[in-house]
Each structure stands twice: as structure tokens, then as C-alpha cells.
Design a protein around this motif. Structure first.
Motif: not given
Length: 263
Positions: A142-143, A100, A145-146, A149-150
Motif C-alpha cells: 500500500a505504501d 510518506l 501505491h501511496r 499517488a503522491a
């Protein structure tokens, strides 16, 4: 700086002319690249780390040849339409958090996407399966989900990074099926892909992946007969892969059985 990175991107080369007998020659086959960690850490006993700068140069090398890096899901969907030409699958094993912080900005700079193979049984943990070398943090919830989203594909690397050919049937079931279920619950969508830890697979493991409902699975070398898309070969890319090595790997992909042939 890699010598040919600054060259203007070229259009994808046209298909070769048919041979004299009237049968068309095979054009360049698509292939899938295998990465792991992207960081400036120089302690790399397993050759699984590339620096952000090296990744940027490698992706620039692809772009300069009219190639675009995509997730395996997108590559296979394009292949089903006969439109995979000019695409390269990009995969990142283990779900390191540096994907990320360091890989995603580079991927976005080139307009590329990728597949990240995550270990849902180690979310928020580290790469403790490696006996030596630096400890590196792994994705947490959370990562995941990130990454979605990316614009990245999330796929399974098993629950905890085990050599599945050495597990009991019960553990194999958990590593393959439960990992898919947990990632689907996290992402809110289907999980199409699996990646065999260490590249180790046999007929029993492939059968378990098939039963779990995966649409594809990534290995390193081709798998047992009739594995099809459940043993997609990949080409490892590391810190030492500058332009000449990249060109050799690209040209020899089919010869060494590491190419993704058309269907």
C-alpha cells in the motif's frame, strides 16, 4: 534556523561568459542528493537520518537559490533536452515508511518530487540488514501505491539489500531482475532506476543491471569505465548539513566526481 533559508528565492544564475579562446566554460553541473530516513529518531549510528525540520531547511536552501528537487527520471529527461539547469535530483534509499509521513509533506510544500529506492523482497519488513541501531519499518504494498499517488518515482534497491559484488550470479540475477519485475507489477508502469546497496558495484554488477533493462542506476562514487548512467554519483546529505556545508558540497560536486554532467 539556517541563516539563509528565509531569503527570497533567486533566479538561476546565467551561464558564465565564454573564455577568451572562444570555448564556453562549463556551467554548474546538476547533482543528485542521497537521503535515507526522515524522522526525529536521534539514534543514528550510520548517519542516515535527517529530521523533518532539517529536511525542510535543506530544501528551502535549494529553493532560495532557484533550484528545484526532482526525481532522477525527471532530471535525466530534462538533461536529454538540455534543460537540466536549475534541477537537483533527490533520492531516498531503502523505502522507509517515514518517507510518506515526514518527507512527502515537506517535498510537496516546496513543490519538489523525488525517487524512492524500494526493496520488494522486504515489503512490510524492517531494516534488519543493519546490525545495530533502531529498527525502522519499510514500505509495504500500500505504501508503494501511496508514493506513486503522491507523484514520486519508485525504483529498485534490489530485493533484500545485499552487497551485490559478493553474490553468486544466481542471486545477482534475482536481486536485479526480479526486483524490477515485482515493482513494475506493483506500480503498473516501467521501473527505470536501480540503486546499488551500500554503493557497491563492479563491472559484473553493472552488466547485470544493464541486462535487466534499467535506464539508470545510482551509486555514490563514479563506477567502472563506460558505466555512464548506470553509475550515477550522488552526494550524501545528513543532519549536519546546514547552509555552509551545503554550499561546499554544491561547489565541490564536479571536483570530486559527484556531478551529473550534461550529455
Amino acid at each position: 534556523m539556517v541563516a539563509d533559508i528565509s531569503a527570497a528565492p533567486r533566479a538561476v544564475e546565467p551561464d558564465p561568459d565564454p573564455v577568451a579562446e572562444g570555448r564556453p566554460r562549463k556551467g554548474p553541473a546538476a547533482w543528485v542528493a542521497m537521503y535515507h530516513s526522515v524522522s526525529d529518531c536521534r539514534d543514528d549510528p550510520y548517519n542516515v537520518t535527517v529530521t523533518p525540520d532539517r529536511l525542510d531547511r535543506q530544501l528551502g536552501w535549494l529553493a532560495a537559490r532557484g533550484l528545484r528537487g526532482v526525481s532522477v527520471r525527471e532530471l535525466l529527461a530534462a538533461r536529454a533536452r538540455g534543460a537540466e539547469r536549475g534541477l537537483i535530483g533527490l533520492t531516498f534509499d531503502d523505502g522507509y515508511t517515514d518517507f510518506l509521513t515526514h518527507a512527502v509533506p515537506v517535498l510537496h510544500r516546496w513543490g519538489f518530487s523525488a525517487t524512492v529506492f524500494v526493496l520488494p523482497g522486504r515489503l512490510g519488513g524492517e531494516n534488519s540488514w543493519e546490525p545495530t541501531g533502531p529498527r525502522k519499518p519499510l514500505f509495504d504494498v500500500a505504501d508503494v501505491h501511496r508514493a506513486v499517488a503522491a507523484g514520486m518515482e519508485i525504483a529498485s534497491h534490489g530485493m533484500t539489500h545485499l552487497n551485490l559484488t559478493r553474490t553468486t550470479d544466481e542471486v545477482l540475477h534475482r536481486e536485479v531482475e526480479e526486483s524490477r519485475q515485482r515493482l513494475a507489477a506493483l506500480t503498473g508502469g516501467d521501473v527505470d532506476g536501480f540503486c546499488y546497496p551500500y554503493g557497491c558495484l563492479d563491472e559484473r554488477v553493472v552488466a547485470a543491471v544493464r541486462r535487466a533493462g534499467y535506464r539508470y542506476a545510482c551509486a555514490i562514487s563514479p563506477g567502472p569505465a563506460d558505466s555512464g548512467d548506470l553509475a550515477l554519483p550522488r552526494i550524501h546529505l545528513g543532519q549536519a548539513d546546514i547552509s555552509l556545508r551545503l554550499e561546499l558540497k554544491r561547489r565541490l560536486a564536479r571536483y570530486y566526481g559527484r556531478a551529473l554532467e550534461a550529455v
